[in-house]
Design a protein around this motif. Structure first.
Motif, short mmCIF file in Angstrom:
data_model
loop_
_atom_site.label_atom_id
_atom_site.label_comp_id
_atom_site.label_asym_id
_atom_site.label_seq_id
_atom_site.Cartn_x
_atom_site.Cartn_y
_atom_site.Cartn_z
N GLU A 160 -7.78 -2.67 4.93
CA GLU A 160 -7.49 -2.33 3.53
C GLU A 160 -6.09 -1.74 3.39
N ILE A 161 -5.69 -0.93 4.35
CA ILE A 161 -4.33 -0.38 4.33
C ILE A 161 -3.31 -1.50 4.38
N LYS A 162 -3.53 -2.42 5.31
CA LYS A 162 -2.59 -3.53 5.45
C LYS A 162 -2.53 -4.37 4.18
N THR A 163 -3.68 -4.62 3.59
CA THR A 163 -3.73 -5.41 2.35
C THR A 163 -3.02 -4.69 1.21
N GLU A 164 -3.26 -3.40 1.08
CA GLU A 164 -2.64 -2.64 0.00
C GLU A 164 -1.13 -2.57 0.16
N LEU A 165 -0.64 -2.39 1.37
CA LEU A 165 0.81 -2.36 1.59
C LEU A 165 1.45 -3.70 1.22
N ARG A 166 0.79 -4.78 1.55
CA ARG A 166 1.34 -6.09 1.21
C ARG A 166 1.27 -6.34 -0.29
N ASN A 167 0.22 -5.88 -0.94
CA ASN A 167 0.16 -5.99 -2.41
C ASN A 167 1.28 -5.19 -3.07
N MET A 168 1.57 -4.03 -2.52
CA MET A 168 2.66 -3.22 -3.05
C MET A 168 4.00 -3.91 -2.85
N ASN A 169 4.16 -4.59 -1.72
CA ASN A 169 5.39 -5.36 -1.49
C ASN A 169 5.55 -6.45 -2.55
N ARG A 170 4.46 -7.14 -2.85
CA ARG A 170 4.53 -8.20 -3.88
C ARG A 170 4.85 -7.60 -5.26
N GLU A 171 4.32 -6.43 -5.52
CA GLU A 171 4.61 -5.78 -6.79
C GLU A 171 6.08 -5.37 -6.88
N ILE A 172 6.62 -4.92 -5.76
CA ILE A 172 8.06 -4.57 -5.74
C ILE A 172 8.90 -5.83 -6.00
N GLU A 173 8.50 -6.95 -5.39
CA GLU A 173 9.21 -8.21 -5.64
C GLU A 173 9.16 -8.58 -7.12
N ARG A 174 7.99 -8.45 -7.73
CA ARG A 174 7.84 -8.81 -9.14
C ARG A 174 8.74 -7.95 -10.04
N ILE A 175 8.77 -6.64 -9.76
CA ILE A 175 9.61 -5.75 -10.57
C ILE A 175 11.08 -6.10 -10.38
N GLU A 184 18.19 -6.22 -4.01
CA GLU A 184 18.16 -4.77 -3.95
C GLU A 184 16.74 -4.24 -3.76
N PHE A 185 15.79 -4.83 -4.47
CA PHE A 185 14.41 -4.38 -4.38
C PHE A 185 13.75 -4.83 -3.08
N ALA A 186 14.26 -5.91 -2.48
CA ALA A 186 13.70 -6.38 -1.21
C ALA A 186 13.85 -5.34 -0.11
N GLU A 187 14.91 -4.53 -0.20
CA GLU A 187 15.14 -3.50 0.80
C GLU A 187 14.13 -2.36 0.70
N MET A 188 13.43 -2.26 -0.42
CA MET A 188 12.46 -1.19 -0.62
C MET A 188 11.09 -1.54 -0.02
N LYS A 189 10.87 -2.79 0.31
CA LYS A 189 9.56 -3.21 0.78
C LYS A 189 9.30 -2.69 2.21
N ALA A 190 8.01 -2.50 2.50
CA ALA A 190 7.61 -2.11 3.85
C ALA A 190 7.77 -3.31 4.78
N PRO A 191 8.40 -3.13 5.95
CA PRO A 191 8.59 -4.25 6.88
C PRO A 191 7.25 -4.87 7.28
N GLU A 192 7.18 -6.20 7.18
CA GLU A 192 5.93 -6.89 7.46
C GLU A 192 5.46 -6.69 8.90
N ASP A 193 6.42 -6.65 9.85
CA ASP A 193 6.01 -6.52 11.25
C ASP A 193 5.42 -5.14 11.54
N GLN A 194 5.82 -4.13 10.74
CA GLN A 194 5.28 -2.79 10.96
C GLN A 194 3.95 -2.58 10.24
#
Length: 505
Positions: A160-175, A184-194
């Motif tokens: 669930e943590i992993k899913t939520e972090l990836r959902n937040m990344n997609r939300e950052i992309e949308r904004i 600029e917003f891509a730099e705010m996303k959590a690294p996928e490998d981490q």
């Protein structure tokens, strides 16, 4: 006499153990409570705990060694006409030549009667040992079921943590796309490998538990047969000694039986030493689990497993990801007004605003309001008398640029709130050594006590069989002269000196 000596040794060792303020594996509870987790060597006396266990398993181990040593000594002594001699003669070590030992009917039947008692004792030990063996394996399997269930729950929460972090990344992309600032917003996303780190530790632990359970199941039948065979084999030789005693075969038979009795005695006492050490460790572990559940701050388990060291579990990476997301999106929410052309012409923007948390970002968007002269023109919100703030503008502003920026600020603040909720409600409780232990120890505690109980049965069964083997060995040594018919003790030897029946050979 040997049994009494053994029990006295066990009691003496137990009473003379050091009474220090120690816990499982010799860990000092006072230092643990003081928070000294940096190095288990500083708070845990592993060598001292090993000496404690060694002192308690020492008596059966010594008897095992003495049993092995006494076997060749006895046979060599008999070959040299010592240790009672080869014939029915007088003397314990060196016999009197041309002498004749006469045994009474009482002496003969006393030896045979003791054989019967020892067989009963061995059978009781056999029953208890078999019950303990089968029940122990069942409890171990139940323990794997409990642990596997808890680990699967933890694994699900980690997913669930992993899913939520990836959902937040997609939300950052949308904004970022809505504002035209994708890079600029891509730099705010959590690294996928981490992000995968969220489940790595739980997955590794789950796989280890599954592998251990598979190994246990694979060798379950062999372990059951070995455990039962151990108790049955010992009881069989006690029974064989009784059978040959009743058949009055005192020549070669008792010597052959003695060889097996000595060997069985060695392995039985050696096995008992191992079982006693297991019982001590399991008992201490169960007590430590109970103490941990009652008072986690004084737990030796946390010190041994370095629970305060993030590198032990590598869960700090996921925690840092959530904290970084909160900080990044909160900061961007507060900096957007200054970065958007014309936004501060409508709103009363502060000269500079720095936000690093959800609370700061939420306070900022609630307090930042439109200038009174422009509010009625750009924000149609009749439900409040004050000029519109950022959430009002995100819903009611008629100017697209103002509405888009306000919506982005509200969405970024919501993301910061989601990061805080994820951190506080899932990551910190889940990815924390104490939480993992508490989650595991609660269900495991009853199983641990059940395993302790079944291990105790093994020890009791082994003690009974060891005593039966030891005394049967002594009786068989006596039987080399006394496994005779009740009429034979009264046969007189006219060529030998007669002695009273009460004298030992």
């Amino acid at each position: 006499m040997s049994v009494t000596t053994t029990l006295c040794c066990l009691l003496l060792v137990t009473c003379t153990l050091p009474t220090v303020n120690s816990s499982f594996l010799g860990c000092d509870t006072e230092q643990i409570a003081a928070g000294k987790f940096s190095d288990p060597q500083e708070v845990c006396d592993f060598a001292g705990y090993g000496r404690k266990v060694g002192m308690l398993v020492g008596p059966p181990l010594i008897i095992a060694i003495l049993t092995l040593i006494c076997c060749p000594i006895f046979f060599c002594g008999r070959c040299c006409n010592c240790c009672g001699g080869r014939k029915q003669e007088i003397g314990v070590c060196c016999v009197e030549s041309n002498s004749m030992k006469v045994y009474s009917m009482k002496e003969v039947w006393l030896v045979k009667g003791c054989h019967v008692v020892m067989l009963i004792l061995a059978v009781i030990g056999l029953i208890i040992g078999i019950m303990g063996t089968t029940s122990l394996l069942d409890e171990v399997d139940n323990g794997f079921v409990v642990v596997d269930g808890v680990v699967n729950d933890v694994q699900g929460q980690a997913n669930e943590i992993k899913t939520e972090l990836r959902n937040m990344n997609r939300e950052i992309e949308r904004i970022g796309e809505s504002l035209g600032k994708e890079e600029e917003f891509a730099e705010m996303k959590a690294p996928e490998d981490q992000i995968d780190t969220a489940t790595d530790a739980a997955e590794d632990f789950r796989e280890k538990v599954a592998d251990a359970r598979a190994d246990a199941n694979r060798y379950r039948d062999q372990t059951t047969r070995s455990g039962m065979g151990f108790f049955i084999f010992n009881a069989i030789w006690v029974a064989i000694a009784l059978i040959f005693a009743m058949l009055n075969t005192r020549r070669i038979a008792p010597y052959v039986i003695l060889i097996f009795l000595f060997l069985c005695g060695f392995f039985a006492w050696f096995t008992l030493a191992i079982q006693v050490s297991m019982q001590i460790i399991i008992t201490d572990l169960c007590e430590e689990i109970d103490l941990t559940l009652a008072n986690p701050d004084n737990s030796a388990l946390y010190s041994v497993f370095k629970c305060d060291d993030p590198e032990t579990w590598q869960f700090d990476v996921v925690q840092q990801l959530a904290e970084d997301v909160e900080s990044e999106v909160a900061s961007k929410s507060c900096s957007l007004p200054q970065e958007t052309n014309g936004f501060c012409l409508t709103f009363n923007c502060p000269a500079q605003q720095s936000c690093t948390s959800f609370e700061q970002s939420d306070t900022f968007i609630q307090d930042l309001r439109m200038k009174p002269l422009t509010s009625s023109l750009t924000c149609d919100n009749a439900q409040q008398n004050l000029p519109c703030n950022i959430p009002d503008c995100a819903t009611h502003c008629s100017v697209d640029d103002l509405k888009t920026t306000s919506t982005a600020m509200v969405d970024l603040t919501d993301l910061a709130k989601r990061a805080v909720d994820l951190l506080e409600n899932t990551i910190l409780p889940l990815l924390n050594c104490k939480f993992v232990f508490d989650t595991l120890l609660g269900p495991v505690s009853p199983t641990c006590h059940s395993i302790k109980k079944q291990t105790g049965k093994l020890v009791v069964g082994s003690v009974l069989e060891c005593i039966a083997l030891l005394i049967t060995t002594i009786l068989t040594i006596l039987g080399t002269k006394r496994w005779i018919s009740s009429k034979d003790p009264h046969i007189k030897n006219n060529n030998a000196v007669q002695h009273k029946p009460s004298e030992s050979y």
